[in-house]
Design a protein around this motif. Sequence first.
Motif, PDB file in Angstrom:
ATOM      1  N   PRO A  64      -2.984   5.392   2.394  1.00 45.25           N
ATOM      2  CA  PRO A  64      -2.812   4.018   1.904  1.00 45.25           C
ATOM      3  C   PRO A  64      -3.795   3.039   2.521  1.00 45.25           C
ATOM      4  O   PRO A  64      -4.162   2.034   1.896  1.00 45.25           O
ATOM      5  N   GLY A  65      -4.247   3.341   3.749  1.00 43.43           N
ATOM      6  CA  GLY A  65      -5.189   2.438   4.403  1.00 43.43           C
ATOM      7  C   GLY A  65      -6.500   2.312   3.661  1.00 43.43           C
ATOM      8  O   GLY A  65      -7.125   1.247   3.684  1.00 43.43           O
ATOM      9  N   THR A  66      -6.941   3.378   2.991  1.00 43.16           N
ATOM     10  CA  THR A  66      -8.202   3.284   2.251  1.00 43.16           C
ATOM     11  C   THR A  66      -8.106   2.256   1.133  1.00 43.16           C
ATOM     12  O   THR A  66      -9.043   1.491   0.894  1.00 43.16           O
ATOM     13  N   ALA A  67      -6.965   2.222   0.463  1.00 41.71           N
ATOM     14  CA  ALA A  67      -6.771   1.264  -0.627  1.00 41.71           C
ATOM     15  C   ALA A  67      -6.632  -0.157  -0.092  1.00 41.71           C
ATOM     16  O   ALA A  67      -7.238  -1.094  -0.624  1.00 41.71           O
ATOM     17  N   MET A  68      -5.846  -0.310   0.960  1.00 44.11           N
ATOM     18  CA  MET A  68      -5.591  -1.658   1.473  1.00 44.11           C
ATOM     19  C   MET A  68      -6.834  -2.252   2.121  1.00 44.11           C
ATOM     20  O   MET A  68      -7.107  -3.442   1.970  1.00 44.11           O
ATOM     21  N   GLY A  69      -7.598  -1.430   2.832  1.00 44.73           N
ATOM     22  CA  GLY A  69      -8.811  -1.945   3.464  1.00 44.73           C
ATOM     23  C   GLY A  69      -9.813  -2.432   2.439  1.00 44.73           C
ATOM     24  O   GLY A  69     -10.421  -3.499   2.603  1.00 44.73           O
ATOM     25  N   VAL A 117      -4.843  -4.065  -4.687  1.00 40.35           N
ATOM     26  CA  VAL A 117      -4.255  -2.877  -4.063  1.00 40.35           C
ATOM     27  C   VAL A 117      -4.099  -1.765  -5.097  1.00 40.35           C
ATOM     28  O   VAL A 117      -4.456  -0.602  -4.851  1.00 40.35           O
ATOM     29  N   ASP A 118      -3.591  -2.119  -6.268  1.00 38.41           N
ATOM     30  CA  ASP A 118      -3.440  -1.125  -7.338  1.00 38.41           C
ATOM     31  C   ASP A 118      -4.805  -0.574  -7.764  1.00 38.41           C
ATOM     32  O   ASP A 118      -4.966   0.634  -8.009  1.00 38.41           O
ATOM     33  N   LYS A 119      -5.776  -1.453  -7.853  1.00 40.00           N
ATOM     34  CA  LYS A 119      -7.136  -1.033  -8.237  1.00 40.00           C
ATOM     35  C   LYS A 119      -7.676   0.008  -7.270  1.00 40.00           C
ATOM     36  O   LYS A 119      -8.196   1.061  -7.690  1.00 40.00           O
ATOM     37  N   TYR A 120      -7.536  -0.263  -5.977  1.00 40.22           N
ATOM     38  CA  TYR A 120      -8.151   0.630  -4.998  1.00 40.22           C
ATOM     39  C   TYR A 120      -7.297   1.859  -4.684  1.00 40.22           C
ATOM     40  O   TYR A 120      -7.821   2.830  -4.126  1.00 40.22           O
ATOM     41  N   LYS A 121      -6.029   1.844  -5.036  1.00 42.53           N
ATOM     42  CA  LYS A 121      -5.276   3.095  -4.962  1.00 42.53           C
ATOM     43  C   LYS A 121      -5.913   4.135  -5.879  1.00 42.53           C
ATOM     44  O   LYS A 121      -5.970   5.326  -5.548  1.00 42.53           O
ATOM     45  N   GLY A 159       6.815   1.630   6.932  1.00 41.61           N
ATOM     46  CA  GLY A 159       5.831   1.715   5.862  1.00 41.61           C
ATOM     47  C   GLY A 159       4.793   0.614   6.000  1.00 41.61           C
ATOM     48  O   GLY A 159       4.772  -0.140   6.965  1.00 41.61           O
ATOM     49  N   GLY A 160       3.930   0.539   5.025  1.00 42.00           N
ATOM     50  CA  GLY A 160       2.837  -0.409   5.115  1.00 42.00           C
ATOM     51  C   GLY A 160       1.760   0.091   6.052  1.00 42.00           C
ATOM     52  O   GLY A 160       1.862   1.167   6.641  1.00 42.00           O
ATOM     53  N   ALA A 171       0.808  -1.217   0.000  1.00 38.93           N
ATOM     54  CA  ALA A 171       0.000   0.000   0.000  1.00 38.93           C
ATOM     55  C   ALA A 171       0.842   1.268   0.000  1.00 38.93           C
ATOM     56  O   ALA A 171       0.372   2.330  -0.422  1.00 38.93           O
ATOM     57  N   THR A 172       2.093   1.160   0.471  1.00 40.85           N
ATOM     58  CA  THR A 172       2.939   2.359   0.558  1.00 40.85           C
ATOM     59  C   THR A 172       4.139   2.286  -0.378  1.00 40.85           C
ATOM     60  O   THR A 172       5.061   3.092  -0.273  1.00 40.85           O
TER      61      THR A 172
END
Length: 380
Positions: A116-121, A343-347, A237-238, A107-108
């Motif tokens: 980054p948490g929004t994408a990873m969640g 992860v890439d999609k939600y980033k 990170g992360g 995510a980072t």
Amino acid sequence: MLARKFVYAAAGAAMLTAAGAAQAETLKLAVGFPTGSAAVYALENFAKNVEATSDLKVKVFSLSLLNLKETPPGIRDGIADMGFVLPPYYPAEFAETNLAANLSMLATTGEQIESPGTAMGAAMTEYVFLHCPDCLAEHKKQNQVYLGTGTSPTYILHCTTPIRTMEDLKGKKYRSGAANFGRWAEAVGGTKVSVPGNDIYEAMAQGVVDCGMFSATELTNLQLFDVTKFITTKIPGGVFAGVATNNINRDVWADLTPAQREAIFKASARSSADVTWKYYADAKRNLNDAPGKGIEIIEPTAEMVKMSEDFVKSDLAVISKQFTDDYGLSNVDAKIAKISELVDKYKKLTAGMADDPEALAKLYWDEIMSKVDLSTYGMD
């Protein structure tokens, strides 16, 4: 109304009353954080949302009914109906879910986003609900139904001694809440120490650990302003993605009416978004407040940041081998590829949602949870 009343034995095992007993209407929800924390904030909102859209009531027990370590078995055994579950505390029991959580450093790295948490969640939630029947099966084995994931902001170093250079990283004892962060600690020449979240304060105060790896939100969540003297940003990170925001006991879930399940499911989309947003908002505030509380904020060197990014890339092979050999998972490389894709999609899809929990909740619902068939989910 629930069809049966839940009675809790003194030993903690839950039993359903015989048919015809009086109906119960209040669900017990355990959160192993104190009142005022991000998790409690989100789940108190969850309770309000459920009560506004159904005939159910939800009582939130913050750091009183079960602590973080006790919550998964407590839900399993019916001590609580629902709870804030951290799968990394049980690596073998939740191995499939923990595989995805171990990839949170993605995510980072690569494309950088504000939260980054929004994408990873969102990536975790889609993966577990729609792409990982093995994840759902392991929750079932623990007598639980998974209802979504919220995540922390970026993990940084909270220390009792300053970390300014690569050399400073060596020889330190690092509190690790997940296996990937523990490997990072060893990669920089330190020692990983596994300490439950509820015990971090004492561990730092007594010198059991030199640095804790967690988000700045925990400065208030776990009252760590008192024991933190230095913060080094951006590393390791992360984010922490090993969260099941409000798992529910399977027997309780099965006993709900279809309308009650729908109300809980929709409220769960918002609770995962609220956890992620509140953690992010509190982290920003805490970092702003830290210097005024005597904490020095240190920016890592370019060498330190590159080291962390290089670690994430090399760690993918370690994760693959570990979850294949140690936990017996199959098709691990394909699963890693899928999680990376999500992860890439939600980033991209979560861009601009760092401070908008309502938009994030709508994304959870539209992209993920609306695609789950509630007539069968968690019922088999």
